[in-house]
Design a protein around this motif. Structure first.
Motif: not given
Ligand SMILES: Nc1nc2c(ncn2[C@@H]2O[C@H](COP(=O)(O)OP(=O)(O)OP(=O)(O)O)[C@@H](O)[C@H]2O)c(=O)[nH]1
Length: 779
Positions: A290, A295-297, A389-390, A392-393, A425-427
């Motif tokens: 979603h 995904k990108t992170s 994912n996430k 850590d949140k 946690s991608a972050k």
């Molecule tokens: N706390 C936290 N934030 C995360 C993590 N992974 C991604 N984020 C945050 O979530 C937001 C969306 O991350 P993206 O990687 O852009 O998500 P995406 O799924 O690629 O989004 P779209 O390309 O728009 O579909 C960003 O602000 C990231 O910093 C994580 O593991 N922990």
């Protein structure tokens, strides 16, 4: 009975075949050369009306010379003799036919034409086509004798083989001789077996190639050709008619395969054939999920943390995919996240993904696009690994995610299923290695293999025109090894691999299985999902590309996906055993109710499957999924967005929109029974965007709208669409330009629109007008 060939009939009249072709043409029998077949009727009619003395007057010159030489020799021989007398031909010209040259219909026809026009040219041409005429007149007369004895030839040749064996047998007192008899017998048996087979030959091939295919001696083929009046060398190209005739004579059964089928066959055989040299190859992974779930992170995190020191020297290039190493093993990630790209590729027939990583944010849970991604992966039969994912949140709840996944048919291991879920946690970079190791584990179970020693095959990840570089294409090698200089065809483009760069920016000379590379050298820009194939030569690459261009043109005109109208006929023809549907509705309750009712329509012959059901407007992704799964889209109280409409038009996907659930069920039911006969078809006439709203006396809310498409007509029916969902359908109450009432407002103009009995219009709404047009009932 075998059809009579021109040369056979010609020999009955003792007329040279070439001359005879002309005579036949004058009798309105459109034959092209001496190998052309004649129907029984043509032969009969011709024999009934042909008078050799009268009808050959046009070729008087030839018979004259014939007389001057010998009464028995043919006119062909005479004309060749005359060439010798009149003008010695240069050596160059004598040699010409020795080079690979096509003895085909066109050449024969054009030679005939030339002969007609000018005498000197005629001589040259004749000379060129009969290089042995100068010094092999003996051969020539032999040939004539052979022509006369044609009927017995086949019998004789078979017989002579037998006689030879017997002869050897007679002298076989010593072991050595009997050994040769044994060998000969064995050879005979082999050749008998060969003769019982049906060999496939292309539309044109060289004498040598024909010999290879049927396993005959090239000399025998050359001899047979000579007997039929064609001088050929081993490298000479002959057409299928000629090859077929030769094989008839030699007792081999052949079937002509059209050139396009040859290409198809090459492709098919390659796909099916296992070489036995397959070795493990790295998995190719796509990350889906979603929006905003990370995904990108995740892709960035994996790339940054797993590019080894040695690789880091190069600047990481964006080529649509990259490779990482973990514990000495590679994984290739397609780095364009999302299922749109994934399905776009699949809709073009490419399946490059081995494993789908489904990213679900632990604080958000399963969302509509998560479900979409699951459905896409299931439709493609690709195993899923869940990255929760996430973690850590604050508020992260992996257990809830697992529970929600069960509702979608994805049961993780801890819950007794077989899907691996890894909290990450991608972050923060937590558990990334674990995720990669699990990918390798799944890859191992999938036993992904490829043979690196074959000519390469693969598909296009993305392609673009780059300044100074021309067309570049990121490609994924799926089989074999791609080399610089390889002649390739990709989609409808072709060329030679001029440069090759890997994802670290290094120039490389070859790329093996699962390796993504960016190449240049193609004649155009292929599309994502197109295949690429290494061909034996530039010529063949170009030919295949051109053929595909033509096919594409034809297919565009005649593409037919499934539609409700043709459902019945396809079921009847046994073509369909499953009806795949995608259900989109305004609320979840409707999705479920509609889906369940539709699935219940399954009967003994066909099964109704709802391969994807979700809330919201029909979007491009739905259309691509429908296209790849041969599905029909059923929309209830929703509308397709612009991209979806364009894609549906391009992919010829049937989108059916309903306001009453019963109508949708009834239509599918009737379609299954072959009873669907729509009387009316809806045609959208205009679209306007509500930019403001204002209240007019009487408390009525009117929309200040801008016509974005078509025209808004006062009398058309209207619907209000909010975020892709139909919120109201009715009639236009008022239509105004400034203060004036108007009948219609064209695209590009502003207007005020009031809707009868509807006062809830909002800024951002789309007002769509439509008419129901009567259509002919279909049989
Ligand atoms: N706390 C936290 N934030 C995360 C993590 N992974 C991604 N984020 C945050 O979530 C937001 C969306 O991350 P993206 O990687 O852009 O998500 P995406 O799924 O690629 O989004 P779209 O390309 O728009 O579909 C960003 O602000 C990231 O910093 C994580 O593991 N922990």
């Amino acid at each position: 009975m075998a059809k009579l060939r021109v040369y056979q009939l010609a020999s009955q009249y003792e007329i040279p075949s070439r001359e005879f072709v002309q005579i036949l043409n004058r009798y309105n029998i459109p034959v092209k050369n001496h190998m052309s077949a004649l129907t029984d009727q043509q032969v009969e009619e011709f024999k009934a009306s042909f008078d050799p003395t009268k009808d050959r007057r046009a070729e008087e010159q030839v018979p004259k010379k014939k007389k001057s030489n010998s009464s028995k020799s043919t006119s062909k021989k005479a004309s060749q003799k005359s060439q010798q007398e009149s003008k010695p031909t240069s050596k160059k010209k004598e040699k010409k036919p020795d080079k690979a040259e096509t003895v085909n219909k066109t050449q024969a026809a054009s030679e005939l034409k030339t002969q007609d026009k000018t005498e000197p040219k005629k001589k040259k041409n004749k000379k060129a086509s009969n290089p042995h005429a100068d010094n092999k007149s003996g051969d020539q007369s032999n040939r004539n004798t052979n022509n006369r004895n044609k009927k017995n030839r086949k019998k004789k040749s078979k017989k002579s083989n037998r006689e030879e064996t017997i002869k050897v047998k007679d002298h076989s007192k010593k072991g050595k001789v009997s050994h040769s008899v044994y060998k000969k017998k064995k050879d005979e048996k082999k050749s008998e077996q060969a003769k019982n087979k049906v060999y496939e030959i292309p539309e044109s091939l060289t004498v040598g190639e024909l010999a290879d295919i049927v396993g005959a001696n090239a000399t025998d083929i050359i001899k047979t050709l000579m007997m039929a009046g064609t001088m050929a060398t081993i490298n000479q190209t002959i057409d299928a008619d000629t090859a077929q005739l030769v094989c008839d004579e030699l007792g081999y059964e052949v079937k002509v395969i059209k050139d396009e089928d040859v290409f198809e066959k090459i492709i098919e055989e390659y796909d099916e054939k296992e070489t036995g040299n397959e070795v493990s190859r790295p998995p190719v992974v796509t990350v889906m999920g979603h929006v905003d779930h990370g995904k990108t992170s995740l892709l960035d995190r994996i790339r940054k943390s797993h590019v080894t020191a040695s690789e880091a020297g190069g600047i990481t290039q964006h080529i649509g995919a990259y490779t990482v190493k973990i514990k000495g093993k590679s994984i290739t990630f397609i780095d364009t996240p999302g299922h749109a790209a994934f399905t776009a590729m699949r809709s073009r027939g490419a399946q490059m993904t081995d494993i789908a990583v489904l990213v679900v944010a632990a604080d958000d849970g399963v969302m509509p696009q998560t479900i979409e991604a699951i459905d896409h992966a299931k439709a493609a039969n690709v195993p899923i690994i869940v990255a929760i994912n996430k973690i850590d949140k604050e508020g992260a709840n992996p257990e809830r995610v697992k529970q929600e996944l069960v509702d979608q048919g994805v049961v993780v291991e801890e819950w007794g299923g077989d899907v691996i879920a890894v909290p990450v946690s991608a972050k923060k970079g937590q558990n990334i290695d674990e995720l990669l190791e699990d990918i390798l584990l799944v890859a191992e179970m999938e036993e992904l293999k490829a043979d690196p020693d074959r000519p390469a095959r693969g598909c296009v990840i993305e392609a673009q025109l780059k300044k100074g570089k021309g067309s570049t294409a990121s490609m994924l090698v799926q089989q074999g090894t791609l080399h610089i200089g390889d002649a390739i065809v990709s989609g409808t483009t072709y060329g030679r691999v001029r440069t090759m760069v890997d994802d670290k920016g290094h120039r490389i000379k070859k790329a093996g299985p699962s390796k993504p590379v960016e190449i240049s050298g193609l004649s155009g820009t292929p599309e994502a999902g197109d295949d690429f194939i290494v061909m034996p030569s530039d010529k063949e690459a170009r030919q295949l590309a051109e053929r595909r261009q033509e096919q594409e043109k034809n297919e565009k005109q005649a593409k037919s996906s499934v539609s409700l109208e043709d459902l019945f006929s396809r079921i009847k023809e046994g073509e369909m055993k499953d009806i795949n549907l995608i259900v989109k509705a305004d609320v979840q309750g409707s999705v479920e109710a509609l889906s369940q009712s539709l699935v219940k329509l399954s009967n003994d012959e066909v099964r109704v499957n709802v391969i994807h059901g979700a809330v919201g407007a029909v979007n491009e992704s739905d259309v691509l999924l429908a296209s790849t799964s041969d599905a029909i889209i059923i929309g209830f109280n929703v509308r397709p967005d612009k991209n979806a409409l364009e894609a549906a038009d391009h992919e010829k996907v049937d989108i059916r929109l309903y306001r009453v659930i019963y109508d949708a069920i009834d239509d599918v039911k009737q379609a299954m029974e072959g009873m669907l006969t729509p009387d009316y078809v809806e045609k959208v006439t205009g679209e306007a965007e509500v930019r403001s709203t204002f209240r007019i006396p009487g408390g009525i809310i009117v929309a200040g709208a801008y016509v974005t498409d078509g025209k808004i007509s006062r009398t058309d029916e209207v619907r209000v669409v909010r975020d892709g969902i139909v919120v109201y359908e009715g009639k236009i109450g008022s239509l105004r330009r400034f203060k004036d009432d108007v009948k219609e407002v064209q695209q590009g103009y502003e207007c005020g629109i009031g809707i009868e009995k509807y006062n809830d219009i909002k800024e951002g709404d789309i007002i769509e007008t439509f008419v129901n047009e009567a259509v002919k009932r279909e049989l």
